[in-house]
Write a protein that holds these residues in place. Sequence first.
Motif, short mmCIF file in Angstrom:
data_model
loop_
_atom_site.label_atom_id
_atom_site.label_comp_id
_atom_site.label_asym_id
_atom_site.label_seq_id
_atom_site.Cartn_x
_atom_site.Cartn_y
_atom_site.Cartn_z
N LEU A 203 43.57 23.32 0.73
CA LEU A 203 43.02 22.22 1.56
C LEU A 203 42.77 21.19 0.63
N GLY A 204 42.82 21.65 -0.54
CA GLY A 204 42.09 20.51 -1.73
C GLY A 204 40.53 20.67 -1.77
N MET A 205 39.96 21.41 -1.20
CA MET A 205 38.48 21.80 -1.13
C MET A 205 38.17 22.49 -2.35
N HIS A 206 38.07 21.81 -3.84
CA HIS A 206 37.93 22.56 -4.92
C HIS A 206 36.32 22.81 -5.07
N GLU A 207 35.64 22.09 -4.33
CA GLU A 207 34.13 22.19 -4.45
C GLU A 207 33.38 22.96 -3.36
N THR A 208 34.05 24.03 -2.91
CA THR A 208 33.73 24.64 -1.70
C THR A 208 33.87 26.30 -1.90
N SER A 209 33.00 27.17 -1.95
CA SER A 209 33.03 28.34 -2.05
C SER A 209 31.98 28.98 -1.25
N TYR A 210 32.07 30.32 -0.69
CA TYR A 210 31.21 31.29 -0.06
C TYR A 210 30.16 31.72 -1.22
N LEU A 211 30.57 31.58 -2.40
CA LEU A 211 29.44 31.84 -3.48
C LEU A 211 28.85 30.57 -4.37
N VAL A 212 27.61 30.39 -4.65
CA VAL A 212 27.25 29.32 -5.43
C VAL A 212 28.06 29.31 -6.75
N SER A 213 28.35 30.63 -7.20
CA SER A 213 29.03 30.56 -8.69
C SER A 213 30.43 30.01 -8.53
N GLY A 214 31.10 30.05 -7.21
CA GLY A 214 32.18 29.42 -7.14
C GLY A 214 32.34 27.94 -6.93
N VAL A 215 31.42 27.29 -7.08
CA VAL A 215 31.41 25.69 -7.13
C VAL A 215 30.99 25.00 -8.38
N PRO A 216 31.56 23.97 -8.54
CA PRO A 216 31.43 23.15 -9.94
C PRO A 216 29.99 23.08 -10.34
N THR A 217 29.58 23.30 -11.56
CA THR A 217 28.25 22.92 -11.83
C THR A 217 27.60 21.65 -11.66
N ARG A 218 26.86 21.23 -10.95
CA ARG A 218 26.35 19.90 -10.58
C ARG A 218 24.81 20.05 -9.93
N PRO A 219 24.38 18.67 -9.62
CA PRO A 219 23.10 18.84 -8.69
C PRO A 219 23.10 19.39 -7.18
#
Length: 335
Positions: A203-219
Amino acid sequence: GEHLLGGAPQGTLESRLPADRAGDLAGFVTAARSTQRLPGLIAAFADATGSLEWLRTIGVAGLAPLRAPTPDVTLRIGSISKTMTAMLVMQLVERGVVQLEGDVNNYLTSYRVRGPEGEQLTVRSLLNHTSGLAMRPGIEVGCAPGTVPTLADFYGPELVGQRPPGNDFAYSNDAFATLGQLVADCTGTSLAEHANAEFFIPLGMHETSYLVSGVPTRPTFDGIDLDAGELAPVPNMEVIIAGAGSVYSTLHDMALFGAAMHGKGANQHGRVLSEESFAALVLPDESVQGLPPGIHPCLAWMRADVPGAKMWWHNGGWPGAKSEIGILPELGRTV
């Protein structure tokens, strides 16, 4: 922007709407923030393709240092995660791996579930909150980062419902945690890995994950409480019951998720459910009892009757965070 503490950075306002409609939305968001006593808030209005038509950030998203929320901030969406878990289950139904009327124990291998008198619980009953796996007072479902137990350890060999299954609605975190485990058991991988490969990336949701370690590092939008008029940080906890509420996302990705709802299982990036499976997901079950008039339970989603339209809706909460999503299919809008 409006802030609870002086000296906070400015918030954001972006709009492609007519001035009167943008003003109405801004007034609504400001009033909601005040009524619910929210230290910070980010809100958006998207079209059926996931394009943001209106965006507003106000308040505080972090205290050390003091900062305002930005449009790309990472959010905890809480129990909105249940709608994603439900769609992962419906993928397995579509592929013939799982049956909605089948006993959950036919697919779950990590532990067993049953009603208080040994009743079988169907997959559908977990999806529409009629399994009897009601909320268990006093059970802590968060833990310190890095200490998340397996659900087999958390529940033990058997999870027993608080009440018999039937037609009565009883909101259940345990049901959706179990559905997340069912997905992992059926696919032979973790819920987070499977969701990434079969749902978020398509779905193009590259900033979404069930784990915080799975999302890009950002605020991130840190947990903040307003206690006795003072802003106070909320200790960060991880979610044990991942399938029920552990997803991290961004406003942009949630708009793409909304687009997949408008597209009946697909957005411009890809399809994750057939239209037939999607229809089963959002079909109201009028046999379910115990909800207010105008609220119709689907599978994970609620369909709410609002003035002039129907809306698929869910909300979420975690210490220091609140979330809400509304899909208005007849109007082609996501809030």
